[in-house]
Structures are given as C-alpha cells and as structure tokens.
Design a protein around this motif. Structure first.
Motif, mmCIF file in Angstrom:
data_model
loop_
_atom_site.group_PDB
_atom_site.id
_atom_site.type_symbol
_atom_site.label_atom_id
_atom_site.label_comp_id
_atom_site.label_asym_id
_atom_site.label_seq_id
_atom_site.Cartn_x
_atom_site.Cartn_y
_atom_site.Cartn_z
ATOM 1 N N THR A 22 0.829 -1.208 0.000
ATOM 2 C CA THR A 22 0.000 0.000 0.000
ATOM 3 C C THR A 22 0.858 1.251 0.000
ATOM 4 N N ALA A 23 2.015 1.199 0.668
ATOM 5 C CA ALA A 23 2.939 2.327 0.604
ATOM 6 C C ALA A 23 3.493 2.473 -0.811
ATOM 7 N N VAL A 24 3.718 1.359 -1.506
ATOM 8 C CA VAL A 24 4.147 1.411 -2.904
ATOM 9 C C VAL A 24 3.096 2.135 -3.745
ATOM 10 N N VAL A 25 1.830 1.772 -3.555
ATOM 11 C CA VAL A 25 0.742 2.400 -4.296
ATOM 12 C C VAL A 25 0.647 3.887 -3.958
ATOM 13 N N THR A 26 0.846 4.233 -2.689
ATOM 14 C CA THR A 26 0.787 5.644 -2.288
ATOM 15 C C THR A 26 1.855 6.457 -3.017
ATOM 16 N N GLY A 27 3.072 5.934 -3.093
ATOM 17 C CA GLY A 27 4.114 6.627 -3.847
ATOM 18 C C GLY A 27 3.774 6.722 -5.321
ATOM 19 N N ALA A 28 3.211 5.654 -5.872
ATOM 20 C CA ALA A 28 2.852 5.644 -7.288
ATOM 21 C C ALA A 28 1.808 6.705 -7.617
ATOM 22 N N LEU A 29 0.929 7.006 -6.663
ATOM 23 C CA LEU A 29 -0.128 7.995 -6.910
ATOM 24 C C LEU A 29 0.440 9.360 -7.278
ATOM 25 N N ALA A 30 1.619 9.689 -6.743
ATOM 26 C CA ALA A 30 2.221 10.983 -7.056
ATOM 27 C C ALA A 30 2.501 11.107 -8.547
ATOM 28 N N VAL A 31 2.818 9.977 -9.208
ATOM 29 C CA VAL A 31 3.069 9.969 -10.651
ATOM 30 C C VAL A 31 1.776 9.747 -11.431
ATOM 31 N N VAL A 32 0.945 8.860 -10.923
ATOM 32 C CA VAL A 32 -0.317 8.540 -11.600
ATOM 33 C C VAL A 32 -1.161 9.788 -11.820
ATOM 34 N N PHE A 33 -1.140 10.695 -10.860
ATOM 35 C CA PHE A 33 -1.968 11.890 -10.972
ATOM 36 C C PHE A 33 -1.223 13.090 -11.562
ATOM 37 N N GLY A 34 -0.074 12.836 -12.214
ATOM 38 C CA GLY A 34 0.521 13.884 -13.043
ATOM 39 C C GLY A 34 1.903 14.369 -12.670
ATOM 40 N N GLY A 35 2.492 13.902 -11.591
ATOM 41 C CA GLY A 35 3.802 14.389 -11.176
ATOM 42 C C GLY A 35 4.942 13.700 -11.913
ATOM 43 N N GLY A 36 6.065 14.403 -12.053
ATOM 44 C CA GLY A 36 7.260 13.791 -12.608
ATOM 45 C C GLY A 36 7.986 12.984 -11.549
ATOM 46 N N ALA A 37 8.785 12.011 -11.971
ATOM 47 C CA ALA A 37 9.428 11.104 -11.015
ATOM 48 C C ALA A 37 10.378 11.844 -10.077
ATOM 49 N N PHE A 38 11.205 12.750 -10.601
ATOM 50 C CA PHE A 38 12.222 13.402 -9.769
ATOM 51 C C PHE A 38 11.599 14.199 -8.633
ATOM 52 N N TRP A 39 10.701 15.120 -8.966
ATOM 53 C CA TRP A 39 10.123 15.974 -7.922
ATOM 54 C C TRP A 39 9.124 15.217 -7.058
ATOM 55 N N SER A 40 8.561 14.129 -7.585
ATOM 56 C CA SER A 40 7.703 13.289 -6.745
ATOM 57 C C SER A 40 8.524 12.650 -5.637
ATOM 58 N N LEU A 41 9.726 12.171 -5.991
ATOM 59 C CA LEU A 41 10.595 11.575 -4.975
ATOM 60 C C LEU A 41 10.988 12.591 -3.911
ATOM 61 N N VAL A 42 11.318 13.799 -4.346
ATOM 62 C CA VAL A 42 11.697 14.841 -3.391
ATOM 63 C C VAL A 42 10.510 15.198 -2.489
ATOM 64 N N GLY A 43 9.343 15.355 -3.090
ATOM 65 C CA GLY A 43 8.156 15.694 -2.310
ATOM 66 C C GLY A 43 7.796 14.613 -1.300
ATOM 67 N N LEU A 44 7.935 13.360 -1.693
ATOM 68 C CA LEU A 44 7.639 12.260 -0.776
ATOM 69 C C LEU A 44 8.605 12.251 0.405
ATOM 70 N N VAL A 45 9.884 12.556 0.149
ATOM 71 C CA VAL A 45 10.850 12.646 1.250
ATOM 72 C C VAL A 45 10.441 13.726 2.233
ATOM 73 N N VAL A 46 10.088 14.891 1.719
ATOM 74 C CA VAL A 46 9.686 16.014 2.585
ATOM 75 C C VAL A 46 8.470 15.634 3.431
ATOM 76 N N GLY A 47 7.463 15.055 2.791
ATOM 77 C CA GLY A 47 6.255 14.673 3.513
ATOM 78 C C GLY A 47 6.500 13.601 4.548
ATOM 79 N N ASN A 48 7.328 12.618 4.207
ATOM 80 C CA ASN A 48 7.629 11.551 5.169
ATOM 81 C C ASN A 48 8.382 12.082 6.383
ATOM 82 N N LEU A 49 9.287 13.011 6.174
ATOM 83 C CA LEU A 49 10.034 13.566 7.298
ATOM 84 C C LEU A 49 9.162 14.478 8.160
#
Length: 481
Positions: free
Chosen positions: A47-74
């Motif tokens: 489910t955490a995999v799917v949550t990360g995937a949603l950032a791309v599924v709904f229009g985000g690019g991979a690079f900034w999605s990864l950065v945004g996920l780090v910020v949110g997780n911290l």
C-alpha cells in the motif's frame, strides 16, 4: 520452552491482558529499538508502494515526486514520532491522552473519525493483500480477502507481543524482498532517463508531500499504543528517533519504488498492482515468496489498524461506562466487528481502488492534522509531559466530561482547511489562486496549534487547574520517571 518474562519473577502471557488501563512498571519491557523494527516492517508493504505511485499517476514527474515524498515523510513522520514518545511516559494508549484536551467524553469526537480511519485502512489493505493471498492459495481475490481478514483479526486479538514479533520478522523479510525487487527494476529501466525530466509543478509537488505526510500522520492516533509497554526510563529522544527512522525509511523506500514503477510501467501497473510487482520479481517459487511477502507486509500494518481500532472503540465506550479493562471475549467481539466492517468495504470498493484510496488519504489528513496539533501542543507545551492519570478516567475529574473550547478549536482547524482542500469530490475556492496546490494540511497544523495554545493558556490563567498542578497526582500514582 520458557515463557516470556516481563521482569524478574514475573511471567507474562503471550495473550495480552491490558487494554486501555495503565501498564504498571513491573510489566514494562523492551527497548526503543523495537519501534524501529515495528515501523520499518509496517511500511515496507504494497500500500505504501501504491501511495508513492499515486504521485506519478496523478501527473507528477518522477524526480520531484521523490523529493516531495521525502519532505512529507520527514515532516509527517516527525509529528507521528512525537506522539510515539508519549507511550513510555504515560503507559497509556494514544487516544486516552486526548481526554486531557477534549474531556473524558469529548474525546469521542475525534475517536469516531479514528475508527472510520481504521476501517478504511483495513479495507484498503485487504484489497491488495487479498490479491496476494488469492494468488498464493489459488482461490481467487474474494476468498483471499476473507482469509486475510480472518488471520488479521486472530493476530490482533493476541495483542502487543505478537504485533512486535510480527514487526521484527516483517522488517527483515520485506527488506530482503524490496532489495531484490529494486535490483530487478533497475535492470529493466534507465534510471537516468526516468529522472531526466526536472520540470517543477508546484501543485504536483505539494500533492506528493501531502500523500506521504498523510500516510505518516494517520499513524498518530495509535502510535503510542505500541510504545506504552517500554520502561518508563526509556529516553523520549530515543523513542522519537527510532520511530521516525523506521517509519520514514520504510515508507520512503516503498514509495520510491512505487514512483519508479508507475513512471515506467504505466497501465501495466495500474491495472494490477500486485500482479505487476510479483511479475517483476519472477515466476515459480520466487513469485510465491513475493506473494507471501506482500501478504506479510499487509498483515503487519493491518494488525496495527485492527488493534488500534479496538483500542479506540474501548476508549469511546469507557468514557461513558467508566470501564478500564475488558475480558478476552469482549476483546474478540470488538475486533470481529472491525474485521467485518473492513471486509465489507474492501469487497465493495476493490474495483475502484486507486482513486478511492487517494481521496481517502487526503480526507484523513483533513481531520487528523488538527487533532495532532492540539494533542502535541497540550502535551509538550501546556501540560509539559505530565497528566493526572486517574482524572483521564473520571468525567467528574479535573479534565471534565467535555471540553468545549478544545472541541471548538478542533472544528475550527477542520473548517480552516476547506478553502485550501483539493479532492475529486470537493475543491476549495483558494486552490485555483494557488495554481491548484493543496496546502490544507499545513493550515490544519498551524491554525489549531496557535489557537489552542492561546485558549489553553487563557484557561489556566483564569483559574483552572494547570498541568503542573496535576504532577503530584501523576507521581503519586506512577512513580518518578
């Protein structure tokens, strides 16, 4: 085989005897490192995999999605870990401490929403785990969901010790599986090409932050349930850092994998999340192992959700019935009720999982950020980590039955977010001027934190008993930390 021992001269049962009552010092055990293994294992899952995937599924690019996920997780993980640090100090489940803010009965207001959360997460977890169990047993998805739900309920009924044991096992097995899957994925994709697009879109970046922050904040209402058996002398700093490290590392690891899969697999992943991930790993015994790993990871987190739901239901009822302990049969009935409700929702919503899950996460964020803000401000800044424990169970005590000022602040915190909220079923009027960005969770943390601090200080200055005046009762009943 020797039975587990809580302390010298005291033998403990595998089946937990405590519910919402205080854990005595003689029954405390473990180290702060147990929080790392539990939360790492709970987050290395599909489910955490799917949550990360949603950032791309709904229009985000991979690079900034990864950065945004780090910020949110911290950010979200830090809030969640501050709740975890309350467990060794108080020896109580998380939501019982809400009575100090909202009143012994008033705490039922956020508790009702917490129970909805547990049922929702039970359902979403059962959808993905059911696919894995169905493939592993060759019985199909629907029987897989039912089997998984039954195993979850039995495990949650046993309680605290089995939950931590499950976390230790899952943290090792799931970590090995994710290392293997990561290697297989990198063999298939050109990582440089995937991360090449660095175009920055603020709304998508904030969506990634919100997805991971909401993931972490959703643990807040029950995280102390799993640290409350730690010895009172356990360092709050150690509890905080081990919890944050385990949860942020596990979730970011899973979510980063989800981003890369979604960015490279497209519809192949969207149509069958579990099947694609397992197919990435291989066939035969490898596939069976991966199906088992997916089910194990989901079992770990779903047991937490079920156990937390049980605690929340007992907390709600006890506020009106003055009941601190319950028997095994009643415990099983509570957990069975959560299992049935979650399974029904899972079977009803399994065909529209991705969109429903994204909106569910953002819905949770709207209602739990104000609760987290109020609870943490009260515990760390107003009460200074000291509560009058007996009064938390007495509607006529110093915290009262209902604290209407705190409840009003909570409602204000929810309402303050609505102009900034963006979901498929509602979009606030201030979302468009912000370029479509959803910053509701930031508002939901800041507004109630500031307002509650002012209200609580004014209440205490006006003659109500302060948190410090309850220190004597706390120390008398529980000893010095």
């Amino acid at each position: 085989m020797a039975e587990p021992v809580d302390s010298p001269g005291r033998t403990a049962s595998l089946v937990e005897r405590r519910s919402i009552d205080v854990v005595p010092d003689a029954e405390r055990h473990g180290t702060a490192f147990s929080q790392f293994t539990l939360w790492l294992g709970a987050n290395l899952q599909i489910t955490a995999v799917v949550t990360g995937a949603l950032a791309v599924v709904f229009g985000g690019g991979a690079f900034w999605s990864l950065v945004g996920l780090v910020v949110g997780n911290l950010l979200g993980g830090a809030v969640m870990a501050l709740h975890s640090a309350q467990g060794p100090r108080l020896g109580l489940p998380q939501m019982i401490s809400s009575r100090a803010q909202f009143g012994v009965r008033g705490a039922v207001v956020p508790l009702l929403l917490v129970i909805v959360m547990y049922v929702g997460f039970f359902a979403s977890g059962s959808v993905l785990a059911g696919q894995a169990v169905g493939e592993l047993t060759h019985l199909g998805e629907t029987p897989g969901i039912v089997i998984f739900a039954l195993v979850t309920a039995v495990t949650a009924t046993i309680g605290y010790r089995i939950i931590h044991a499950l976390g230790r096992v899952a943290s090792v097995i799931c970590a090995l599986a994710f290392v293997y899957l990561g290697v297989r994925l990198l063999d298939r994709v050109d990582l440089t090409a995937v991360l090449h697009d660095r175009a920055f879109h603020l709304p998508m970046f904030l969506l990634a932050i919100s997805l991971s922050a909401s993931w972490q904040l959703a643990f807040g209402p029950y995280v102390a349930d799993y640290s409350r058996y730690l010895p009172r002398t356990t360092s709050a700093r150690a509890t905080f850092w081990w919890t944050l490290t385990g949860s942020a590392l596990g979730s970011q690891w899973s979510m980063a994998f989800g981003v890369l899969v979604a960015a490279t697999a497209g519809d192949a992943f969207l149509d069958n999340q579990v099947g694609y991930v397992v197919g990435l790993g291989g066939t035969g015994l490898i596939a069976s192992f991966l199906y088992f790993t997916i089910a194990l990871g989901k079992l770990t987190i779903n047991v937490l959700n079920t156990y937390g739901g049980f605690m929340s239901m007992v907390t709600s009822v006890s506020g009106f019935r003055a009941q601190k302990t319950i028997g095994p049969r009643t415990r099983a009935l509570y957990i069975g009720g959560i299992m049935v409700a979650g399974t029904v929702v899972a079977l009803a919503g399994k065909d529209s999982f991705l969109t429903s899950f994204k909106d569910f996460l953002l819905f949770l964020l709207t209602f739990f950020t104000p609760w987290s803000a109020i609870n943490l401000v009260d515990y760390y800044l107003i009460s200074r980590e000291r509560y009058d424990i007996p009064a938390l169970f007495d509607p006529r005590g110093r915290y009262g039955a209902w604290r209407w000022d705190a409840l009003a602040v909570y409602v204000l915190g929810v309402l303050a977010q609505l102009p900034f909220l963006a979901t498929s079923f509602y979009t606030g009027p201030l979302v468009a001027p912000l370029g479509g960005a959803d910053i509701s969770w930031l508002v939901g943390l800041a507004v109630p934190a500031v307002v509650f601090f002012v209200v609580a200080r004014a209440r205490n200055t006006g003659g109500s008993p302060t948190a410090e005046s309850g220190a004597a009762a706390y120390l008398e009943n529980h000893g010095r930390p």
